[in-house]
Write an enzyme that holds these catalytic residues in place. Sequence first.
Site, PDB file in Angstrom:
ATOM      1  N   CYS A  65      57.229  59.215  -3.446  1.00  0.00           N
ATOM      2  CA  CYS A  65      57.304  60.621  -3.040  1.00  0.00           C
ATOM      3  C   CYS A  65      58.758  61.071  -3.001  1.00  0.00           C
ATOM      4  O   CYS A  65      59.472  60.822  -2.029  1.00  0.00           O
ATOM      5  CB  CYS A  65      56.672  60.815  -1.663  1.00  0.00           C
ATOM      6  SG  CYS A  65      54.908  60.552  -1.647  1.00  0.00           S
ATOM      7  N   GLU A  88      39.001  64.651 -27.541  1.00  0.00           N
ATOM      8  CA  GLU A  88      39.674  63.728 -26.620  1.00  0.00           C
ATOM      9  C   GLU A  88      39.837  62.365 -27.304  1.00  0.00           C
ATOM     10  O   GLU A  88      38.978  61.929 -28.058  1.00  0.00           O
ATOM     11  CB  GLU A  88      38.815  63.613 -25.342  1.00  0.00           C
ATOM     12  CG  GLU A  88      39.052  62.409 -24.466  1.00  0.00           C
ATOM     13  CD  GLU A  88      40.421  62.360 -23.808  1.00  0.00           C
ATOM     14  OE1 GLU A  88      40.897  63.406 -23.337  1.00  0.00           O
ATOM     15  OE2 GLU A  88      41.006  61.266 -23.780  1.00  0.00           O
ATOM     16  N   CYS A 117      51.093  69.302 -16.965  1.00  0.00           N
ATOM     17  CA  CYS A 117      51.553  68.599 -15.774  1.00  0.00           C
ATOM     18  C   CYS A 117      53.042  68.276 -15.894  1.00  0.00           C
ATOM     19  O   CYS A 117      53.574  67.506 -15.109  1.00  0.00           O
ATOM     20  CB  CYS A 117      50.725  67.333 -15.545  1.00  0.00           C
ATOM     21  SG  CYS A 117      50.719  66.232 -16.955  1.00  0.00           S
ATOM     22  N   CYS A 171      59.249  52.665  -1.112  1.00  0.00           N
ATOM     23  CA  CYS A 171      58.225  52.985  -2.103  1.00  0.00           C
ATOM     24  C   CYS A 171      58.770  53.865  -3.224  1.00  0.00           C
ATOM     25  O   CYS A 171      58.633  53.550  -4.394  1.00  0.00           O
ATOM     26  CB  CYS A 171      57.039  53.654  -1.412  1.00  0.00           C
ATOM     27  SG  CYS A 171      55.934  54.523  -2.517  1.00  0.00           S
TER      28      CYS A 171
HETATM   29  N1  SAH Z   1      41.471  68.235 -19.428  1.00  0.00           N
HETATM   30  C1  SAH Z   1      41.166  66.997 -18.753  1.00  0.00           C
HETATM   31  C2  SAH Z   1      42.128  65.855 -19.089  1.00  0.00           C
HETATM   32  C3  SAH Z   1      43.598  66.158 -19.047  1.00  0.00           C
HETATM   33  S1  SAH Z   1      44.660  64.752 -19.068  1.00  0.00           S
HETATM   34  C4  SAH Z   1      41.062  67.209 -17.274  1.00  0.00           C
HETATM   35  O1  SAH Z   1      41.495  68.224 -16.741  1.00  0.00           O
HETATM   36  O2  SAH Z   1      40.516  66.332 -16.599  1.00  0.00           O
HETATM   37  C5  SAH Z   1      45.091  64.577 -20.730  1.00  0.00           C
HETATM   38  C6  SAH Z   1      44.022  63.944 -21.586  1.00  0.00           C
HETATM   39  O3  SAH Z   1      44.537  63.872 -22.911  1.00  0.00           O
HETATM   40  C7  SAH Z   1      43.633  62.510 -21.212  1.00  0.00           C
HETATM   41  O4  SAH Z   1      42.238  62.445 -21.045  1.00  0.00           O
HETATM   42  C8  SAH Z   1      44.094  61.675 -22.413  1.00  0.00           C
HETATM   43  O5  SAH Z   1      43.226  60.581 -22.685  1.00  0.00           O
HETATM   44  C9  SAH Z   1      44.053  62.688 -23.519  1.00  0.00           C
HETATM   45  N2  SAH Z   1      44.899  62.438 -24.682  1.00  0.00           N
HETATM   46  C10 SAH Z   1      46.115  61.854 -24.732  1.00  0.00           C
HETATM   47  N3  SAH Z   1      46.607  61.881 -25.973  1.00  0.00           N
HETATM   48  C11 SAH Z   1      45.688  62.506 -26.759  1.00  0.00           C
HETATM   49  C12 SAH Z   1      45.627  62.833 -28.146  1.00  0.00           C
HETATM   50  N4  SAH Z   1      46.614  62.540 -28.973  1.00  0.00           N
HETATM   51  N5  SAH Z   1      44.534  63.466 -28.591  1.00  0.00           N
HETATM   52  C13 SAH Z   1      43.516  63.799 -27.751  1.00  0.00           C
HETATM   53  N6  SAH Z   1      43.522  63.509 -26.438  1.00  0.00           N
HETATM   54  C14 SAH Z   1      44.589  62.865 -25.935  1.00  0.00           C
END
Ligand code: SAH
Length: 422
Positions: free
Chosen positions: A15, A263, A338, A12
């Site tokens: 991990c 977003e 992340c 896989c």
């Molecule tokens: N804060 C949220 C999402 C984090 S993940 C949580 O904790 O659940 C990162 C997010 O950034 C995703 O939803 C993705 O769609 C968004 N994203 C990616 N590129 C972006 C951009 N250029 N402008 C705004 N949002 C974006």
Amino acid sequence: MENKKCPAAKKCGGCQYQGIPYEEQLKQKQTKVRKLLEPFGKVKPIIGMENPYHYRNKVHAVFDRQKNGTIVSGVYQEGTHKVVPVTECLIEDQKADAIINDIRGLLKSFKIKVYNEDTRYGLLRHVLIRRGFASGEIMVVLVLASPILPSKNNFVKALLKLHPEITTVLINVNDKKTSMVLGEKETVIYGKGYIEDQLCGCRFRISAKSFYQVNPVQTEVLYGKAIELAGLTGEERVLDAYCGIGTIGMIAAKSAREVIGVELNKDAVRDAVRNAKLNGIKNIRFFQGDAGAFMRKMAMQKEKADVVFMDPPRSGSTEEFMESAVRLSPEKIVYISCNPETLARDLKYLTKKGYQMKEAWPVDMFGFTGHVETVVLLSRKLPGSHINVKVEFGEGRGKVPLKAISERTETYKPKERVKFLS
Ligand code: SAH
């Protein structure tokens, strides 16, 4: 802690820390974050999971037919399109794995052919399961190469008989030659088409395509830390950038004067607006669009923000976003990341432009994988004063009319919220 063995480990490749005791994994992640972030300030001890197994609330399986005719489901072997059969996984939700196995078992009697990527013949490509750990709601997404699932009602009936806990079933059509799992088109064939879950005392509606953290137990820990670091008093204007379905902003809204979320993903923004309603939160507004462009407009209009939460994807933020964030000059920036590598890159920028990293907290959201989440508090170096950053814009690009920003979200926002930035 007991060290469980994974039967698919060698093939896989999902991990990277397979076979390494959990405590050791945490140590390695801590070292990695420390190496990258200590040049900027203090890195606190990593917050690990109480139980590092079966934490994933979202499970994806690709379907394939082996040469001998056996139907298998599992994951792509790393870097290939070869399917490694997986019937149980140490990090995936066990209920989701059981549903996937049972779907595989139903295919023959329903004469559902699995899709072949080379010949492009067949129907079922992937199955995606999402489970609300707190709510118990379960979504099943059948990703098909064409829109028609023969005897769909009977198929759903048979599936529900095996798993009455399933609350919604969708068909997603992906007819492209692509490594993306989900296509554009979606039809709900059972239930409401989304699931709900709860985090930090708020309810959240989650669609198939919206981003939602995959480890809800640690997400509460992560968000809790982010909110604590922001130190909200109820007076602040807060920005939740890259807000997804609005989780962080909504939790922050309880202790802030006003929250603005931005977003890119349309489905996520729609969820965010509905989530605010669901929770009766009135001091939050959402905007759909690129976070960098949005911030630039805010900065050009000399808007104010006291605290900026930013939670960009793995690629990190952009100079456009950060330059504008610095111009807005919030007292605090809480950066949730992340990917410590892009985080370090962005910290280099922000710390050069007048911000100071106060503390960084690694949080383990993804046990057994090499990934690590980190939440960082940055403070403006000179409290109470504005930072002067020279930013150059093209000739004649003065104040952008406010309408330009609000237009982006008109479809999603209730009428009273269309007017932006009064
Ligand atoms: N804060 C949220 C999402 C984090 S993940 C949580 O904790 O659940 C990162 C997010 O950034 C995703 O939803 C993705 O769609 C968004 N994203 C990616 N590129 C972006 C951009 N250029 N402008 C705004 N949002 C974006």
